[in-house]
Scaffold this motif. Structure first.
Motif, PDB file in Angstrom:
ATOM      1  N   CYS A   1      35.765 -18.744 -11.410  1.00  0.00           N
ATOM      2  CA  CYS A   1      35.748 -17.704 -12.402  1.00  0.00           C
ATOM      3  C   CYS A   1      34.754 -16.669 -11.884  1.00  0.00           C
ATOM      4  O   CYS A   1      33.649 -17.081 -11.625  1.00  0.00           O
ATOM      5  CB  CYS A   1      35.397 -18.550 -13.644  1.00  0.00           C
TER       6      CYS A   1
ATOM      7  N   TRP B   1      40.998 -16.636 -20.229  1.00  0.00           N
ATOM      8  CA  TRP B   1      41.012 -16.250 -18.921  1.00  0.00           C
ATOM      9  C   TRP B   1      42.196 -15.940 -18.428  1.00  0.00           C
ATOM     10  O   TRP B   1      43.540 -16.603 -18.585  1.00  0.00           O
ATOM     11  CB  TRP B   1      40.303 -17.561 -17.858  1.00  0.00           C
TER      12      TRP B   1
ATOM     13  N   LEU C   1      38.127 -22.583 -18.127  1.00  0.00           N
ATOM     14  CA  LEU C   1      36.609 -22.751 -17.156  1.00  0.00           C
ATOM     15  C   LEU C   1      36.546 -23.929 -16.722  1.00  0.00           C
ATOM     16  O   LEU C   1      35.723 -23.845 -15.841  1.00  0.00           O
ATOM     17  CB  LEU C   1      35.604 -22.207 -18.416  1.00  0.00           C
TER      18      LEU C   1
ATOM     19  N   VAL D   1      31.294 -20.392 -11.080  1.00  0.00           N
ATOM     20  CA  VAL D   1      31.163 -19.443 -12.060  1.00  0.00           C
ATOM     21  C   VAL D   1      30.312 -18.208 -11.756  1.00  0.00           C
ATOM     22  O   VAL D   1      29.193 -18.629 -11.880  1.00  0.00           O
ATOM     23  CB  VAL D   1      30.966 -20.202 -13.466  1.00  0.00           C
TER      24      VAL D   1
END
Length: 208
Positions: free
Chosen positions: A51, A94, A122, A128
């Protein structure tokens, strides 16, 4: 450099940090963005979901970072920021990054088009990248104050690396901490590379 961190509240810190970013010369910004892009290959270890986000305005980095991540990881998810009718931030959704297909959205952001995944997507990420104005050595992150990531990081994989992407001067000794804050595990800066945060963490893994 941030002055008098201990005496400023979050609003004062944000104002000072944003002003400092806006004052950075374009050639310096470009060199730092290239350095961050060069580091992307070293922080992705395999074909996993990552991410990330699209740096905009004076944020460190560039869209080139995403291309490297996509090449190395294969799947890069980008955030989609929305609010309620009362302008209360919602947890981020997302969408998969595909070069050349980003669209302009609210707050001056660039986002992937639909279809979008729910906030729980996520949890699929092993890495991330999180936008930040500053982070301290404990992992406390200072964002822009809207609360999108505060609402979103509760969905993270507990084993994921949470990496705040900042300028070298934005790593500070201590920031204001609140109980809902999710600590970053790492910071990524143009000169130092990937740094491990937190008093219980091992030594820095990046360049000094």
């Amino acid at each position: 450099m941030v002055d008098n961190v201990a005496t400023l509240d979050k609003a004062g810190l944000r104002a000072q940090l944003l002003a400092a970013r806006r004052s950075v010369a374009e050639d310096v910004r470009a060199r730092e963005a290239q350095a961050l892009t060069d580091l992307m290959g070293s922080i992705v270890t395999g074909a996993d979901t990552v991410c990330a986000y699209v740096p905009v305005n004076a944020e460190p980095g560039s869209i080139d970072m995403l291309d490297v991540l996509r090449h190395r990881a294969g799947r890069v998810l980008l955030p989609v920021a929305r609010t309620t009718d009362d302008d209360i931030p919602l947890a981020l959704r997302w969408g998969e990054y595909r070069p050349g297909r980003l669209v302009t959205a609210r707050f001056g952001l660039l986002e992937p088009p639909e279809p979008w995944l729910p906030p729980s997507a996520l949890a699929q990420a092993v890495l991330v990248l999180v936008p930040a104005l500053a982070v301290d050595r404990r992992g406390v992150r200072l964002g822009r104050g809207r609360g999108f990531y505060d609402r979103s990081l509760v969905y993270r994989n507990p084993n994921a690396r949470l990496v705040a992407v900042i300028r070298d001067q934005e790593l500070v000794d201590e920031l204001p901490f609140e109980p809902h804050d999710v600590l970053m595990t790492h910071a990524l800066t143009p000169r130092r590379g990937l740094l491990t945060l937190g008093s219980a963490c091992p030594a820095d893994t990046g360049r000094e």
